[in-house]
Scaffold this motif. Sequence first.
Motif, PDB file in Angstrom:
ATOM      1  N   PRO A 130       0.794  -1.229   0.000  1.00  0.00           N
ATOM      2  CA  PRO A 130       0.000   0.000   0.000  1.00  0.00           C
ATOM      3  C   PRO A 130       0.830   1.286   0.000  1.00  0.00           C
ATOM      4  CG  PRO A 130       0.107  -0.862   2.216  1.00  0.00           C
ATOM      5  CD  PRO A 130       0.788  -1.876   1.322  1.00  0.00           C
ATOM      6  N   VAL A 131       2.124   1.186   0.201  1.00  0.00           N
ATOM      7  CA  VAL A 131       2.973   2.384   0.279  1.00  0.00           C
ATOM      8  C   VAL A 131       3.617   2.639  -1.084  1.00  0.00           C
ATOM      9  CG1 VAL A 131       4.936   3.489   1.409  1.00  0.00           C
ATOM     10  CG2 VAL A 131       3.411   2.000   2.728  1.00  0.00           C
ATOM     11  N   LYS A 132       3.384   3.829  -1.586  1.00  0.00           N
ATOM     12  CA  LYS A 132       3.904   4.209  -2.898  1.00  0.00           C
ATOM     13  C   LYS A 132       5.035   5.213  -2.756  1.00  0.00           C
ATOM     14  CE  LYS A 132       0.511   1.777  -4.477  1.00  0.00           C
ATOM     15  NZ  LYS A 132       0.689   0.362  -4.207  1.00  0.00           N
ATOM     16  N   LEU A 133       6.019   5.086  -3.608  1.00  0.00           N
ATOM     17  CA  LEU A 133       7.114   6.051  -3.636  1.00  0.00           C
ATOM     18  C   LEU A 133       6.538   7.430  -3.952  1.00  0.00           C
ATOM     19  CD1 LEU A 133       9.575   3.805  -5.634  1.00  0.00           C
ATOM     20  CD2 LEU A 133       9.779   4.420  -3.214  1.00  0.00           C
ATOM     21  N   GLY A 134       6.988   8.441  -3.260  1.00  0.00           N
ATOM     22  CA  GLY A 134       6.501   9.799  -3.473  1.00  0.00           C
ATOM     23  C   GLY A 134       5.319  10.189  -2.605  1.00  0.00           C
ATOM     24  N   VAL A 188       9.843   2.372   6.160  1.00  0.00           N
ATOM     25  CA  VAL A 188       9.594   3.438   5.196  1.00  0.00           C
ATOM     26  C   VAL A 188      10.526   4.595   5.548  1.00  0.00           C
ATOM     27  CG1 VAL A 188       7.875   5.013   4.232  1.00  0.00           C
ATOM     28  CG2 VAL A 188       7.159   2.756   5.065  1.00  0.00           C
ATOM     29  N   ALA A 189      11.259   5.085   4.555  1.00  0.00           N
ATOM     30  CA  ALA A 189      12.165   6.223   4.769  1.00  0.00           C
ATOM     31  C   ALA A 189      11.698   7.394   3.912  1.00  0.00           C
ATOM     32  CB  ALA A 189      13.599   5.842   4.421  1.00  0.00           C
ATOM     33  N   PHE A 190      11.857   8.584   4.481  1.00  0.00           N
ATOM     34  CA  PHE A 190      11.381   9.808   3.841  1.00  0.00           C
ATOM     35  C   PHE A 190      12.555  10.716   3.495  1.00  0.00           C
ATOM     36  CE2 PHE A 190       8.254   8.094   6.721  1.00  0.00           C
ATOM     37  CZ  PHE A 190       7.119   8.057   5.935  1.00  0.00           C
ATOM     38  N   ASP A 191      12.395  11.479   2.420  1.00  0.00           N
ATOM     39  CA  ASP A 191      13.437  12.423   2.030  1.00  0.00           C
ATOM     40  C   ASP A 191      13.241  13.753   2.761  1.00  0.00           C
ATOM     41  OD1 ASP A 191      11.370  13.771   0.691  1.00  0.00           O
ATOM     42  OD2 ASP A 191      12.005  13.087  -1.292  1.00  0.00           O
ATOM     43  N   SER A 192      14.002  14.756   2.378  1.00  0.00           N
ATOM     44  CA  SER A 192      13.952  16.047   3.063  1.00  0.00           C
ATOM     45  C   SER A 192      12.626  16.785   2.868  1.00  0.00           C
ATOM     46  CB  SER A 192      15.111  16.935   2.605  1.00  0.00           C
ATOM     47  OG  SER A 192      15.013  17.160   1.210  1.00  0.00           O
ATOM     48  N   THR A 193      11.837  16.365   1.870  1.00  0.00           N
ATOM     49  CA  THR A 193      10.522  16.982   1.665  1.00  0.00           C
ATOM     50  C   THR A 193       9.408  16.159   2.313  1.00  0.00           C
ATOM     51  OG1 THR A 193      10.122  15.884  -0.455  1.00  0.00           O
ATOM     52  CG2 THR A 193      11.292  18.010  -0.516  1.00  0.00           C
ATOM     53  N   ASP A 194       9.806  15.164   3.092  1.00  0.00           N
ATOM     54  CA  ASP A 194       8.869  14.296   3.826  1.00  0.00           C
ATOM     55  C   ASP A 194       8.008  13.432   2.912  1.00  0.00           C
ATOM     56  OD1 ASP A 194       9.080  13.899   6.516  1.00  0.00           O
ATOM     57  OD2 ASP A 194       7.232  14.944   7.018  1.00  0.00           O
ATOM     58  N   PHE A 224      12.205   5.511   0.040  1.00  0.00           N
ATOM     59  CA  PHE A 224      12.830   4.203   0.212  1.00  0.00           C
ATOM     60  C   PHE A 224      11.899   3.326   1.046  1.00  0.00           C
ATOM     61  CE2 PHE A 224      15.632   1.371   2.674  1.00  0.00           C
ATOM     62  CZ  PHE A 224      16.547   0.928   1.728  1.00  0.00           C
ATOM     63  N   ILE A 225      11.705   2.081   0.607  1.00  0.00           N
ATOM     64  CA  ILE A 225      10.879   1.119   1.339  1.00  0.00           C
ATOM     65  C   ILE A 225      11.678  -0.173   1.432  1.00  0.00           C
ATOM     66  CG2 ILE A 225       8.677  -0.099   1.434  1.00  0.00           C
ATOM     67  CD1 ILE A 225       7.719   2.041  -0.739  1.00  0.00           C
ATOM     68  N   GLU A 226      11.759  -0.730   2.632  1.00  0.00           N
ATOM     69  CA  GLU A 226      12.544  -1.950   2.826  1.00  0.00           C
ATOM     70  C   GLU A 226      11.731  -2.994   3.585  1.00  0.00           C
ATOM     71  OE1 GLU A 226      17.042  -2.526   4.023  1.00  0.00           O
ATOM     72  OE2 GLU A 226      15.829  -2.065   5.793  1.00  0.00           O
ATOM     73  N   LEU A 227      11.715  -4.198   3.060  1.00  0.00           N
ATOM     74  CA  LEU A 227      11.105  -5.333   3.733  1.00  0.00           C
ATOM     75  C   LEU A 227      12.210  -6.229   4.264  1.00  0.00           C
ATOM     76  CD1 LEU A 227       8.319  -6.347   1.184  1.00  0.00           C
ATOM     77  CD2 LEU A 227       8.085  -4.956   3.231  1.00  0.00           C
ATOM     78  N   LEU A 276      13.288  -1.010  -2.156  1.00  0.00           N
ATOM     79  CA  LEU A 276      12.850  -0.329  -3.362  1.00  0.00           C
ATOM     80  C   LEU A 276      12.964   1.163  -3.094  1.00  0.00           C
ATOM     81  CD1 LEU A 276      11.530  -1.060  -6.126  1.00  0.00           C
ATOM     82  CD2 LEU A 276       9.331  -0.608  -5.049  1.00  0.00           C
ATOM     83  N   ALA A 277      13.442   1.920  -4.072  1.00  0.00           N
ATOM     84  CA  ALA A 277      13.671   3.348  -3.853  1.00  0.00           C
ATOM     85  C   ALA A 277      13.185   4.174  -5.036  1.00  0.00           C
ATOM     86  CB  ALA A 277      15.148   3.600  -3.605  1.00  0.00           C
ATOM     87  N   LYS A 278      13.096   5.481  -4.773  1.00  0.00           N
ATOM     88  CA  LYS A 278      12.687   6.399  -5.840  1.00  0.00           C
ATOM     89  C   LYS A 278      13.803   6.518  -6.865  1.00  0.00           C
ATOM     90  CE  LYS A 278      14.237  10.752  -3.802  1.00  0.00           C
ATOM     91  NZ  LYS A 278      13.828  12.058  -3.310  1.00  0.00           N
ATOM     92  N   TRP A 279      13.437   7.021  -8.023  1.00  0.00           N
ATOM     93  CA  TRP A 279      14.384   7.168  -9.129  1.00  0.00           C
ATOM     94  C   TRP A 279      15.594   7.989  -8.680  1.00  0.00           C
ATOM     95  CZ3 TRP A 279      15.320   4.567 -13.221  1.00  0.00           C
ATOM     96  CH2 TRP A 279      16.149   5.097 -14.218  1.00  0.00           C
ATOM     97  N   GLY A 280      16.782   7.467  -8.947  1.00  0.00           N
ATOM     98  CA  GLY A 280      18.027   8.159  -8.622  1.00  0.00           C
ATOM     99  C   GLY A 280      18.674   7.695  -7.335  1.00  0.00           C
ATOM    100  N   TYR A 281      17.967   6.936  -6.517  1.00  0.00           N
ATOM    101  CA  TYR A 281      18.508   6.503  -5.222  1.00  0.00           C
ATOM    102  C   TYR A 281      19.662   5.530  -5.402  1.00  0.00           C
ATOM    103  CZ  TYR A 281      18.343   5.258  -0.258  1.00  0.00           C
ATOM    104  OH  TYR A 281      18.639   5.058   1.060  1.00  0.00           O
ATOM    105  N   PHE A 282      19.470   4.488  -6.198  1.00  0.00           N
ATOM    106  CA  PHE A 282      20.507   3.505  -6.438  1.00  0.00           C
ATOM    107  C   PHE A 282      21.271   3.753  -7.732  1.00  0.00           C
ATOM    108  CE2 PHE A 282      17.640   0.709  -3.804  1.00  0.00           C
ATOM    109  CZ  PHE A 282      18.500   0.600  -2.717  1.00  0.00           C
ATOM    110  N   ASN A 283      20.613   4.353  -8.716  1.00  0.00           N
ATOM    111  CA  ASN A 283      21.273   4.489 -10.013  1.00  0.00           C
ATOM    112  C   ASN A 283      22.038   5.801 -10.173  1.00  0.00           C
ATOM    113  OD1 ASN A 283      19.495   6.524 -10.783  1.00  0.00           O
ATOM    114  ND2 ASN A 283      18.298   5.237 -12.155  1.00  0.00           N
TER     115      ASN A 283
END
Length: 149
Positions: A16-20, A54-60, A64-67, A140-147
């Motif tokens: 249920p948790v979506k990036l962004g 669930v991890a949040f960026d500086s804009t809250d 990043f989501i980790e199981l 799983l992370a937002k675009w640019g996190y790992f790449n």
Amino acid sequence: MQVHAFQVVPHVGVGPVKLGMSRQEARQAMAGFGEMQQGRNSQEEDYLSRNFRVAFDSTDTVEFIELSAGGTVAAVYKGSNLFELAAAEAVKWIGQDATPAPETEGGHTYTFPDLELSLWRSQVSSARRREGWSFQTVALAKWGYFNGA
């Protein structure tokens, strides 16, 4: 013990948790999964006995989501629970969709930059069902996190 099967969908989210999503939206999405626990810092929140982070960026917003394996969650990628596959099988399964980055940690971590997905295990073993046989976390992370984009 109830196991919650969460679909891992690159560039979208986990269950249920979506990036962004905003922090409030993520909390609402996880409301049915028990109490939130503070993560390692103020930018992280944990659920399901710390098996869903669930991890949040500086804009809250969710970046990043980790199981984590441990009995209460299943990380399902295209129909297979990654925690139940041998590590080599998991890499091959995800590798049908993207090439992993060159592995530099002796088999502990595999990252798929095009999917913004990472697999990790603390030990490496090929002995079936021994610690290190399968991965312990799926992230799983937002675009640019790992790449690095």
